[in-house]
Design a protein around this motif. Structure first.
Motif, PDB file in Angstrom:
ATOM      1  N   PHE A 142       0.837  -1.205   0.000  1.00 42.19           N
ATOM      2  CA  PHE A 142       0.000   0.000   0.000  1.00 42.19           C
ATOM      3  C   PHE A 142       0.875   1.260   0.000  1.00 42.19           C
ATOM      4  CE2 PHE A 142      -3.405  -2.764   1.990  1.00 42.19           C
ATOM      5  CZ  PHE A 142      -4.217  -2.737   0.874  1.00 42.19           C
ATOM      6  N   ALA A 143       1.932   1.244   0.805  1.00 41.68           N
ATOM      7  CA  ALA A 143       2.832   2.401   0.861  1.00 41.68           C
ATOM      8  C   ALA A 143       3.510   2.624  -0.486  1.00 41.68           C
ATOM      9  CB  ALA A 143       3.880   2.200   1.956  1.00 41.68           C
ATOM     10  N   GLY A 144       3.921   1.514  -1.130  1.00 46.32           N
ATOM     11  CA  GLY A 144       4.546   1.652  -2.446  1.00 46.32           C
ATOM     12  C   GLY A 144       3.590   2.216  -3.480  1.00 46.32           C
ATOM     13  N   VAL A 145       2.342   1.746  -3.470  1.00 46.33           N
ATOM     14  CA  VAL A 145       1.356   2.255  -4.428  1.00 46.33           C
ATOM     15  C   VAL A 145       1.109   3.743  -4.216  1.00 46.33           C
ATOM     16  CG1 VAL A 145      -1.064   2.127  -5.101  1.00 46.33           C
ATOM     17  CG2 VAL A 145       0.243   0.035  -4.798  1.00 46.33           C
ATOM     18  N   LEU A 146       0.976   4.148  -2.963  1.00 44.70           N
ATOM     19  CA  LEU A 146       0.679   5.552  -2.673  1.00 44.70           C
ATOM     20  C   LEU A 146       1.873   6.453  -2.972  1.00 44.70           C
ATOM     21  CD1 LEU A 146      -1.320   5.212   0.676  1.00 44.70           C
ATOM     22  CD2 LEU A 146      -2.226   5.780  -1.577  1.00 44.70           C
ATOM     23  N   LEU A 169       4.853   5.651  -4.693  1.00 41.49           N
ATOM     24  CA  LEU A 169       5.606   5.461  -5.929  1.00 41.49           C
ATOM     25  C   LEU A 169       4.741   5.415  -7.176  1.00 41.49           C
ATOM     26  CD1 LEU A 169       8.129   2.737  -4.697  1.00 41.49           C
ATOM     27  CD2 LEU A 169       8.425   5.212  -4.752  1.00 41.49           C
ATOM     28  N   THR A 170       3.419   5.282  -7.031  1.00 44.11           N
ATOM     29  CA  THR A 170       2.544   5.197  -8.205  1.00 44.11           C
ATOM     30  C   THR A 170       1.483   6.294  -8.187  1.00 44.11           C
ATOM     31  OG1 THR A 170       2.884   2.811  -8.316  1.00 44.11           O
ATOM     32  CG2 THR A 170       1.030   3.711  -9.547  1.00 44.11           C
ATOM     33  N   LEU A 171       0.561   6.222  -7.242  1.00 45.65           N
ATOM     34  CA  LEU A 171      -0.544   7.183  -7.225  1.00 45.65           C
ATOM     35  C   LEU A 171      -0.054   8.600  -6.938  1.00 45.65           C
ATOM     36  CD1 LEU A 171      -3.316   5.149  -5.356  1.00 45.65           C
ATOM     37  CD2 LEU A 171      -3.023   5.512  -7.806  1.00 45.65           C
ATOM     38  N   GLY A 172       0.862   8.734  -5.988  1.00 43.63           N
ATOM     39  CA  GLY A 172       1.380  10.066  -5.667  1.00 43.63           C
ATOM     40  C   GLY A 172       2.045  10.741  -6.856  1.00 43.63           C
ATOM     41  N   PRO A 173       3.023  10.079  -7.505  1.00 41.78           N
ATOM     42  CA  PRO A 173       3.627  10.686  -8.695  1.00 41.78           C
ATOM     43  C   PRO A 173       2.636  10.935  -9.829  1.00 41.78           C
ATOM     44  CG  PRO A 173       5.041   8.961  -7.846  1.00 41.78           C
ATOM     45  CD  PRO A 173       3.769   8.890  -7.055  1.00 41.78           C
ATOM     46  N   MET A 174       1.635  10.070  -9.981  1.00 45.01           N
ATOM     47  CA  MET A 174       0.640  10.292 -11.036  1.00 45.01           C
ATOM     48  C   MET A 174      -0.167  11.564 -10.775  1.00 45.01           C
ATOM     49  SD  MET A 174      -0.846   6.493 -11.960  1.00 45.01           S
ATOM     50  CE  MET A 174      -2.027   7.221 -13.099  1.00 45.01           C
TER      51      MET A 174
END
Length: 318
Positions: free
Chosen positions: A39-43, A45-50
């Motif tokens: 969850f931390a990686g998605v937030l 490294l993925t959703l945050g940068p998007m």
């Protein structure tokens, strides 16, 4: 009597439900605990940068000064006043239309050869798959550039047959073919997927076709391709997405310029130039979102068109 005096018996419902609920909550808590890094990686490294990229696409940002809101200015400039953007779109379209079909055809052809039981098949599979592991590296791209450069290996081989090109890398009419050849050379991944699909085709279908007098080509058209159509769609979608994302090979072969004469200026290379050479990060973010939407639309069209040629076992023929 002793039990009824010291502690009244619990209702039957409590005895049945309470012990079952506690372990379930504990299992769920443990599952969420182990999923926390994901969850931390998605937030982060993925959703945050998007989300940050989407915001920057509406700004004028140069990595040094605070972003300045410009609304749809980047998108308007991109579609109406940037000739190199449209040139990059055209080059990328040619690259995709050339590399994806050639790569899939070669992968399927090799998979058909390796599907036959013979000595050393495992070694051949590994050898054909190896380029997919090495092809995205900078070192291989440098070797590829040296092979197709002026007076390189390919230039000498062609010259021995009386064909003088002057080096593919240095000629605008051949430079993109060099990048396409590098992509097609990495056919190992779709080949393995095709091979797995071929293993699932029932032998009874081939035997029935042979009894009906079908030759090798007819069996391929009437049995292999229909049964392999879901795998073909899978490879087609994946390779199309990968082709639109191609960067390393074209960047190294063209020395980061997309040359000569912008003949290898893929969309991703132009995006890189805008963001990290011209420091127009807001404009580069807008280009990234246009690419995302374009790939999503193309993928949706592929799935929609697949209804006409993809056959799934157990369904009625259309």
């Amino acid at each position: 009597m002793t039990h009824s005096v010291l502690s009244p018996p619990a209702p039957p419902g409590d005895r049945a439900v309470a012990p079952a609920r506690r372990p379930r909550r504990e299992r769920q808590g443990a599952a969420y605990l182990f999923l926390t890094p994901w969850f931390a990686g998605v937030l982060l490294l993925t959703l945050g940068p998007m989300v940050a990229s989407l915001y920057l696409s509406f700004t004028d940002y140069d990595l040094f000064d605070p972003p300045r809101w410009v609304g749809f200015g980047n998108y308007v400039t991109m579609f109406t006043a940037d000739d190199r953007f449209w040139h990059a779109v055209g080059v990328t379209a040619r690259y995709v239309l050339l590399s994806v079909p050639l790569k899939l055809v070669l992968a399927l052809a090799v998979a058909l050869l390796l599907n036959r039981a013979r000595r050393g098949t495992g070694l051949y599979r590994s050898a054909f798959y190896a380029p997919s592991l090495l092809g995205a590296s900078v070192s291989v791209a440098l070797v590829w550039r040296a092979m197709f450069a002026t007076d390189g290996t390919m230039d000498r081989v062609l010259a021995a047959f009386g064909i003088h090109t002057g080096g593919w890398v240095d000629q605008p009419q051949y430079a993109l073919l060099t990048v396409v050849a590098l992509a097609v050379w990495q056919f190992g991944a779709p080949m393995v997927i095709f091979l797995a699909g071929l293993k699932q085709v029932p032998r009874e279908l081939y035997e029935a076709a042979e009894l009906d007098g079908a030759g090798a080509m007819r069996r391929f058209r009437s049995v292999t391709l229909p049964m392999l159509s879901p795998v073909l769609l899978f490879n087609l979608v994946l390779e199309t997405i990968h082709a639109f994302q191609a960067f390393t090979g074209a960047f190294v072969v063209s020395s980061g310029r997309g040359g000569p004469s912008d003949s290898t200026l893929l969309y991703t290379i132009y995006l890189y130039q805008r963001g990290f050479t011209d420091f127009r990060m807001g404009y580069a973010s807008a280009m990234a979102w246009v690419l995302l939407v374009a790939v999503a639309i193309i993928t949706a069209l592929l799935f929609r068109g697949a209804r006409r040629f993809v056959f799934y076992a157990g369904e009625e023929a259309r």
